[in-house]
Design an enzyme around this catalytic site. Structure first.
Site, PDB file in Angstrom:
ATOM      1  N   CYS A   1      85.943  43.709  32.866  1.00 55.28           N
ATOM      2  CA  CYS A   1      85.081  44.893  32.884  1.00 55.28           C
ATOM      3  C   CYS A   1      84.969  45.507  31.484  1.00 55.28           C
ATOM      4  O   CYS A   1      84.297  44.940  30.633  1.00 55.28           O
ATOM      5  CB  CYS A   1      85.571  45.893  33.919  1.00 55.28           C
ATOM      6  SG  CYS A   1      84.285  47.094  34.378  1.00 55.28           S
TER       7      CYS A   1
ATOM      8  N   HIS B   1      85.873  42.625  38.673  1.00 55.49           N
ATOM      9  CA  HIS B   1      87.309  42.935  38.718  1.00 55.49           C
ATOM     10  C   HIS B   1      88.050  41.893  39.562  1.00 55.49           C
ATOM     11  O   HIS B   1      88.258  42.084  40.761  1.00 55.49           O
ATOM     12  CB  HIS B   1      87.527  44.336  39.299  1.00 55.49           C
ATOM     13  CG  HIS B   1      87.238  45.438  38.332  1.00 55.49           C
ATOM     14  ND1 HIS B   1      88.208  46.056  37.586  1.00 55.49           N
ATOM     15  CD2 HIS B   1      86.069  46.011  37.979  1.00 55.49           C
ATOM     16  CE1 HIS B   1      87.659  46.980  36.813  1.00 55.49           C
ATOM     17  NE2 HIS B   1      86.353  46.962  37.029  1.00 55.49           N
TER      18      HIS B   1
ATOM     19  N   GLU C   1      91.142  41.218  39.571  1.00 52.70           N
ATOM     20  CA  GLU C   1      92.512  41.596  39.926  1.00 52.70           C
ATOM     21  C   GLU C   1      92.634  42.052  41.372  1.00 52.70           C
ATOM     22  O   GLU C   1      93.722  42.040  41.952  1.00 52.70           O
ATOM     23  CB  GLU C   1      93.041  42.676  38.978  1.00 52.70           C
ATOM     24  CG  GLU C   1      92.430  44.054  39.130  1.00 52.70           C
ATOM     25  CD  GLU C   1      91.175  44.266  38.304  1.00 52.70           C
ATOM     26  OE1 GLU C   1      90.832  45.429  38.026  1.00 52.70           O
ATOM     27  OE2 GLU C   1      90.507  43.267  37.943  1.00 52.70           O
TER      28      GLU C   1
END
Length: 255
Positions: free
Chosen positions: A113, A221, A223
């Site tokens: 990001c 994202h 994660e």
């Protein structure tokens, strides 16, 4: 066996809106520990507190995560406007030279990001202040309401260049991702290769041409739900493998 140490660039943060801190998202540390098989280490995002040369020796790779603050437009030759949002000039002063040093050395980096945007700016690229204001573009910002699961839900496909590194890594020409960003790449840096796009043309996946090490970065994202997500897992696994290779090479040099 020693686990590779991965520096997660922290963000300036106020605990209880008054106590200054440097913080990093738990999801990033979990993804690195559980999927990459590495040792996460939060790095204060202030060039007056850390030495880049020392960081390069301590860490085997770096993650440049997302953040509320945006890269200051002065870093890519433009004037600040209200549309550019808030800034973290200390993080700018640390991350941009650190990214360039890692690319030159072949030390693995993963931009996420804001980190994706930092990699582009560090390599000479520019950014749009607000993607949703551009003709024909979609709103890529985080939904204002809902649970974390709803905010990080998969929202659009990313299509990769046929035969490119992301296509090879994912084993598919297109994957579904979340989207939680306002800014995006305007002009890629001279060595920045855009390897994946959203349906509206927004760059979503990049790497650095002719770099000797791992430089894959993404606008989404990964994660979130990294252990179970079929897109996130291969990305963090490949990053971990690259960091193990770097650590093994550094160990051989020392011994």
């Amino acid at each position: 066996m020693r686990r590779p140490v991965i520096g997660i660039i922290g963000n300036s943060y106020l605990i209880n809106d008054e106590y200054p801190a440097h913080a990093a998202g738990t999801m990033n540390a979990q993804a690195l520990a559980e999927v990459s098989g590495c040792q996460p280490l939060i790095v204060p995002s202030h060039p007056g507190l850390v030495c880049i040369e020392t960081l390069l020796e301590i860490c085997d790779g770096f993650v440049f995560p997302g953040a509320r603050a945006n890269v200051h437009p002065e870093e890519y030759g433009e004037q600040e406007t209200p549309a550019h949002g808030t800034f973290d000039r200390d993080r700018d002063r640390l991350t941009l030279p650190l990214i360039r040093a890692c690319v030159a050395r072949g030390q693995p980096i993963l931009g996420i990001c804001r980190g994706f945007q930092e990699v582009n700016v560090a390599m000479g690229g520019t950014l749009f202040p607000e993607i949703r204001d551009l003709p024909g573009r979609d709103n890529h910002r985080m939904p204002p309401d809902g649970s974390l699961a709803e905010k990080f839900a998969l929202r659009h496909p990313v299509t990769f260049r046929p035969g490119g590194p992301f296509h090879q890594l994912m084993g598919a020409p297109s994957v579904m991702t979340n989207t939680l960003h306002g800014q995006g790449i305007k002009h890629p840096g001279p060595r920045v290769i855009v390897d994946g796009h959203a349906p509206d043309g927004t760059p979503e996946a990049i790497f650095i041409a002719d770099a000797p090490g791992f430089t894959l970065s993404v606008q989404w994202h990964p994660e979130w739900n990294a252990d179970a997500d079929p897109v996130s897992r291969p990305l963090f696994s490949a990053f971990g493998d690259a960091c193990r290779d770097w650590a093994a090479g550094a160990l051989r040099k020392v011994s």
